[in-house]
Design an enzyme around this catalytic site. Structure first.
Site, short mmCIF file in Angstrom:
data_model
loop_
_atom_site.label_atom_id
_atom_site.label_comp_id
_atom_site.label_asym_id
_atom_site.label_seq_id
_atom_site.Cartn_x
_atom_site.Cartn_y
_atom_site.Cartn_z
N ASP A 76 -10.56 3.30 4.44
CA ASP A 76 -11.00 1.90 4.32
C ASP A 76 -12.53 1.82 4.19
OD1 ASP A 76 -9.24 -0.20 4.10
OD2 ASP A 76 -8.82 -0.33 6.25
N GLN A 125 -4.45 -1.16 9.74
CA GLN A 125 -4.34 -2.48 9.13
C GLN A 125 -4.85 -3.55 10.09
OE1 GLN A 125 -3.20 -3.23 5.90
NE2 GLN A 125 -3.96 -5.27 6.41
N LYS A 158 0.84 -1.20 0.00
CA LYS A 158 0.00 0.00 0.00
C LYS A 158 0.87 1.24 0.00
CE LYS A 158 -3.82 -2.32 2.30
NZ LYS A 158 -4.48 -2.65 3.56
#
Ligand code: NAD
Length: 288
Positions: free
Chosen positions: A117, A94, A50
């Protein structure tokens, strides 16, 4: 008939190139912070990928790597500091987090306007209410692939297999917003093959290798395979029995090279949306 392959790798590369161009034209660099807690090895790979993709597209990206022993309160304090940092446009925590930290507490601590997200209950609620907001990356990527496939969505029967917060539920909401007639199937669904055979669009997000058999696919249907499963022999396969589905489907995503690359591209897209919305207009106006 053999299905057309929907090449997520190529589409993601085009998306990322387009984002890089848009960012190069901005007077600022949108900022992304990926928060990692502990040493989960798979997370290490995801976070690096990412970060690399974000930098390549021109984002100011950094990883905040906290030790395994970080308390929930300390993590929430770090998230609060990122919420308050004007240079930070996107925050991604994460998952998985260490067992002593509640994932839902960390997710709820992120400012919904920076929740790239799209997991914050505020964004999930906005999506379910048909309001603009930040949308989870994998379903957003799947919608791009459907657009690329050029299939008719309005009025089409779609089935989403899986009802997770990350993929299944938001995917179903996006298909509904696109005027599909949506069935959400899950582990308790009666006659899953029969439900599947009626669908013009099949989205499989189960996490069971090759569970969806070729005979479940309506002739000409579009198949989006979200699953990523590692077999004991090391091969990576989806939730759909790909070779079996090929002669039935009209179009299908491969695994790897289908939905997977789109997820990171859409994280970047979300981050740019969040940056533009936060810096120039009312919060949460960013969804395309
Ligand atoms: P999850 O485990 O949270 O949810 C799986 C869902 O599948 C559940 O809702 C469950 O009801 C349903 N299910 C389980 N067994 C079933 C069965 N026998 N029949 C019908 N439904 C069943 O998983 P998730 O996070 O939604 O991920 C699903 C898959 O997608 C996994 O393979 C994951 O690795 C993959 N994934 C890929 C990406 C990507 O970028 N391509 C992103 C996220 C997840």
């Amino acid at each position: 008939m053999t299905a057309r392959l929907l090449d997520g790798k190529a589409l993601a590369a085009r998306l990322r190139a387009g984002l890089a161009e848009r960012i190069a034209a901005l007077p600022f660099r949108p900022g992304l912070v990926v928060v990692r807690v502990g040493e989960d090895p798979a997370s290490g790979v995801y976070v690096r990928n990412k970060d690399k993709a974000a930098r390549e597209a021109g984002f100011a990206s950094r990883t905040l790597h906290l030790p395994e022993a970080t308390s929930e309160a300390a993590l929430l304090a770090e998230i609060a500091a990122l919420n308050a940092d004007a240079e930070v446009d996107g925050i991604l925590v994460q998952l998985p987090l260490p067992a002593h930290i509640r994932a839902e507490a960390a997710i709820a601590a992120v400012d919904p306007a920076k929740d790239v997200d799209g997991f914050h209950p505020m964004n999930a609620g906005r999506l379910a209410s048909g309001l603009p907001g930040l949308v989870p990356c994998t379903p957003r990527g799947a919608m791009h692939l459907l657009a690329e496939a050029g299939v008719r969505l309005r009025g089409a029967r779609a089935i989403v297999i899986g009802r997770s917060q990350i993929v299944g539920r938001p995917m179903a909401q996006l298909l509904l917003a696109a005027d599909c007639t949506v069935t959400i199937a899950h582990s308790r669904t009666d006659d899953l093959p029969g439900e599947c055979r009626r669908a013009d669009i099949v989205v499989a997000a189960v996490g069971r290798p090759e569970m969806v058999r070729g005979g479940w696919i309506k002739p000409g249907a579009t198949v989006i395979d979200v699953g990523i499963n590692r077999l004991p022999d090391g091969r990576l396969v989806g939730d759909v029995a790909f070779a079996e589905a090929l002669p039935h489907a009209g179009a299908i995503t491969p695994v790897p090279g289908g939905v997977g690359p789109m997820t990171i591209a859409c994280l970047l897209e979300n981050t740019l949306d969040a940056a533009l919305a936060r810096r120039s207009g009312p919060a949460l106006s960013g969804r395309a």
